[in-house]
Scaffold this active site. Structure first.
Site, mmCIF file in Angstrom:
data_model
loop_
_atom_site.group_PDB
_atom_site.id
_atom_site.type_symbol
_atom_site.label_atom_id
_atom_site.label_comp_id
_atom_site.label_asym_id
_atom_site.label_seq_id
_atom_site.Cartn_x
_atom_site.Cartn_y
_atom_site.Cartn_z
ATOM 1 N N GLY A 48 0.895 12.265 2.636
ATOM 2 C CA GLY A 48 2.312 12.013 2.360
ATOM 3 C C GLY A 48 2.576 11.713 0.911
ATOM 4 N N THR A 97 3.185 4.452 8.847
ATOM 5 C CA THR A 97 3.040 3.459 7.780
ATOM 6 C C THR A 97 3.998 3.744 6.610
ATOM 7 O OG1 THR A 97 1.309 4.797 6.763
ATOM 8 C CG2 THR A 97 0.595 3.087 8.296
ATOM 9 N N ASP A 145 -11.047 9.714 4.719
ATOM 10 C CA ASP A 145 -10.666 11.119 4.632
ATOM 11 C C ASP A 145 -11.842 11.986 5.012
ATOM 12 O OD1 ASP A 145 -8.138 10.667 3.771
ATOM 13 O OD2 ASP A 145 -8.727 10.581 1.663
#
Lengths: 502, 502
Positions: B179, B209, B267
């Site tokens: 994002g 979030t 990740d």
């Protein structure tokens, strides 16, 4: 903290035991939740009178449980923060836990420096890791991902994470890797070693998933709840003790990691070695013998694995100035005859008293371990340990020392078997070809062990024994009729899986 | 199950939200706990009327919360098991979850076969994994531990784990990896693509979030709660939709894994690719463009990483017969000017209407993505996509299509900014040299976003802009005075960290 609002909430005690993870329960419409943007699983700092803990948020959508302005904590969180119902706590955002960078780096295949392990273990000890983060660290250390130098760093970091004991001169200890039902050599080894004039301040754990931990077994004949002062007194007087380790905070990070490893059923040589050796080093031990049972249903399944583990252990022990030896033993079936606290204690006492019916395997294993310790510490020649241990047992010195240690710890009393019993006999003839140690342990637990001290199994069917139809296989003992019935039913449905007779 | 006792307990509703993990709360002196030997964190099977879930046990030591014979379940567990207060549930031991063997094998460095990934994903979908076990699987897949073939197996397993949609002919989709505040190109791309005559049944997520998810933004101007039938109707009529994905169960295992990955901040290319491509494939997409913002505070930090990710994605897409392209974009600062649901929606509408003050970066990104889709689907030459998208936007077709889709979804209404606002001005002159996207997002959340639709930030300080003392940096919007004050205070304490002016 980034800001300093009146994030105060009143503690309500709702008595939820989440084992080791700190959980805070807050209303979804709580002003702190709304203002801070907290949602379920947010990690927060909970503070009270200068103390802080980190907790994971569970959100409450039911107004009966908590009033406005109230929050609840899991039981261990209340204890750690030292709060009681009615106290006021502050709740705020958790800044990033720095050492998690190292965990990610490890996961990405990097080798970590000693300082990184110190940081990780410090944060784990301070309860800064969630269960999810602990699992990630364990996964990152699994298999052979840690170089020997890293295992040494991890072990040293764990040694320094809690209390440390020190004693004058040589201090010996023993440890068994991976449980085998009934493998309760500790009280025998302690008695022989202390009778030989060596120092052995032994602490043991209670059962967590097994039908008896060493501390549970010892508790059936003496007091095990000794604090540091009591341990020192007993050891100064008798040379050895048999205490529960829970009162002494040695390598606290290890206790936290173990709870997660167990639920993952993950065997990592690095964690295993760091765990065992850090506890021993923190306890002040200088000479340690490790018992590794090898067998298909044991923790270590092949001799190749066992040798690899031994080599690593020897390297780490050398780096922390500990004299270590490893003994490989058979891991295919239960040791002795009793499974359950009192039943195992009776085996131990039979060996110490030199009774004819005492289990030979339990005695032999104990002598082997005690013998190695006598050799390592120079009490005898490099080949004379077994004989020396044998004669200390035979001449009654070990039994006298055992009673003296028990008296010093507060009492000696005879362990008692449960009053309800049931003989399990064979419905066919043949030879015992396989024993499922795990299912046998479950059967003992269904009888009531370890919470009912007298409950468990008196086992009479070792591997390769010839069985005639109607022969006694084992006896179930319980302290309540209900539990006995429960165990009988489980056996009825699982008899073939527990014992294979061909 | 191994036995079949009367392990029945009456459900009490205590409204605890544990996010995704099933928790069962039982009294420590509950007959089932005692008989089965359950302790805190034991994993158990909870059953009711033929349905089963797996849950983790939390033990209650307080008799006020639960009566004898009662047990409580976390909210999601009640929903999954479809029980309500007063229903009777059975509780029994959990047999080993077979696929965890594969997870351990992966952790030990082995490559797994397609069947192993199917087993893992099936068990995750069935909620058989604890959070600890999920974290271990994620750790085992982290870094580059999965070969390309394994990523393909994982993706295929995820595709088949939930519902699947199918549409006639070409179906296009877009996705942004990681994002960036305000990067809300979706409604613009959908409008252009549908106006061009292509099919784009777009589903998006809500914020978890961040200060706004695409679904939160779209909800400020139309209805997003569409079920499968409604989605089909809108898409058949208009060629595209902008729905919330929550009503459609595409790749449910992915939703579970994402919740743990997020809390670990891990990740993993393998998980990322399987996650994105499985969702798109299950939605029936044939042509997909992926937006990868590259920048220091973005998810993908370097061009090297971005290219590696692209190569892997292309291989996996080929294996599942998906036409894919990846577009790299700037990831250093927010896109557009609004941060927060309504404020971002106003940017989108300004672009679609062709207003002069519409944010150029948002328009440019949208045209780039829509253009690639037009090229990939053969709507135009391999170089003409941007121009074609540009003219569909300029001639008003996209704006018309946007309004038609909104009407088909139930309404079009103008998004409204919060009535309380505060202009943040610069206390010094200089040049904007650094923007912390994370802290900016937090500031928007403190204003009330996303729960207050009109709350957030109208940003006026792009990177490298020259600032004179007293210049407007941005405006805070809120729907309550309290939240505005809260945000102002946070800014006062963190102004230097949010925006660096040198």
């Amino acid at each position: 903290m980034e800001h300093n609002h009146s994030n105060n909430l009143k503690v309500k005690s709702i008595g939820i035991d989440t084992y080791r993870e700190n959980i805070i329960y807050m209303r979804h419409d709580c002003h702190v939740c709304v203002a801070e943007g907290f949602t379920a699983l947010t990690r927060v700092i909970v503070s009270c009178s200068g103390k802080e803990i980190i907790a994971t948020l569970n959100v409450i959508h039911n107004s009966n449980l908590l009033e406005h302005g109230e929050a609840a904590l899991s039981m261990e969180a209340m204890e750690r923060l030292n709060v009681k119902e009615g106290d006021f706590i502050g709740v705020s955002h958790l800044p990033p836990v720095e050492s998690l960078r190292s965990v990610r780096a490890k996961l990405y295949g990097q080798s970590l420096e000693p300082e990184a392990y110190q940081g990780i273990i410090r944060d784990i000890t301070d309860s800064k890791y969630s269960n999810i983060e602990l699992a990630t660290f364990i996964a990152a250390c699994s298999n052979d991902r840690l170089k020997t130098e890293e295992i040494i760093s991890l072990t040293k970091a764990m040694i320094h994470s809690g209390q440390k004991l020190s004693w004058p001169g040589i201090v010996v200890d023993k440890h068994c890797v991976g449980g085998l039902p009934g493998n309760r050599t500790t009280p025998i080894v302690v008695s022989i070693i202390a009778a030989a004039g060596l120092t052995i301040p032994k602490t043991s754990s209670r059962a967590i998933t097994s039908p008896a931990g060493t501390a549970d077994t010892v508790e059936t004949f003496t007091n095990v709840n000794l604090d540091l002062i009591a341990i020192r007194k007993v050891v100064e007087q008798e040379g050895g003790c048999m205490a529960w380790g829970g009162a002494v905070k040695l390598s606290p990070a290890d206790d936290i990691l173990i709870s997660i490893e167990r639920s993952l059923d993950l065997d990592s040589p690095a964690q295993l070695i760091a765990s065992v050796l850090s506890k021993k080093a923190a306890a002040g031990s200088t000479h340690v013998v490790i018992d590794i049972p090898v067998g298909k249903s044991a923790k270590v399944r092949t001799m190749e694995e066992a040798v690899h583990l031994k080599d690593l252990m020897m390297s780490v022990a050398a780096a922390i100035n500990m004299t270590l030896d490893v003994v490989f033993t058979d891991g295919q079936q239960p040791v002795g005859r009793g499974i359950g606290p009192a039943l195992e204690a009776l085996d131990i006492i039979a060996v110490l008293k030199g009774n004819k019916e005492a289990p030979i395997d339990l005695r032999d294993r104990s002598l082997k371990l005690a013998g190695r310790l006598l050799e390592m510490t120079g009490k005898t020649s490099s080949n004379g340990g077994y004989q020396m241990a044998f004669s200390i047992l035979e001449n009654g010195d070990a039994w006298k020392k055992f009673q003296a240690i028990c008296e010093a710890q507060g009492r000696f009393s005879e362990p008692k078997m449960g009053e309800f019993k049931f003989d399990v006999t064979s419905s066919k003839g043949g030879v015992i070809t396989r024993i499922d140690n795990r299912k046998l342990a479950k059967l003992a637990k269904l009888c009531g062990a370890p919470h009912a001290q007298g409950a468990g199994i008196l086992f009479a069917s070792p591997l390769y024994k010839k069985i005639i139809m109607g022969d006694l296989l084992f006896t179930l003992y319980a302290q309540s009729k209900g539990e006995l019935e429960y165990a009988k039913e489980y056996f009825k449905l699982n008899s073939e899986a527990i014992l294979q007779i061909v």
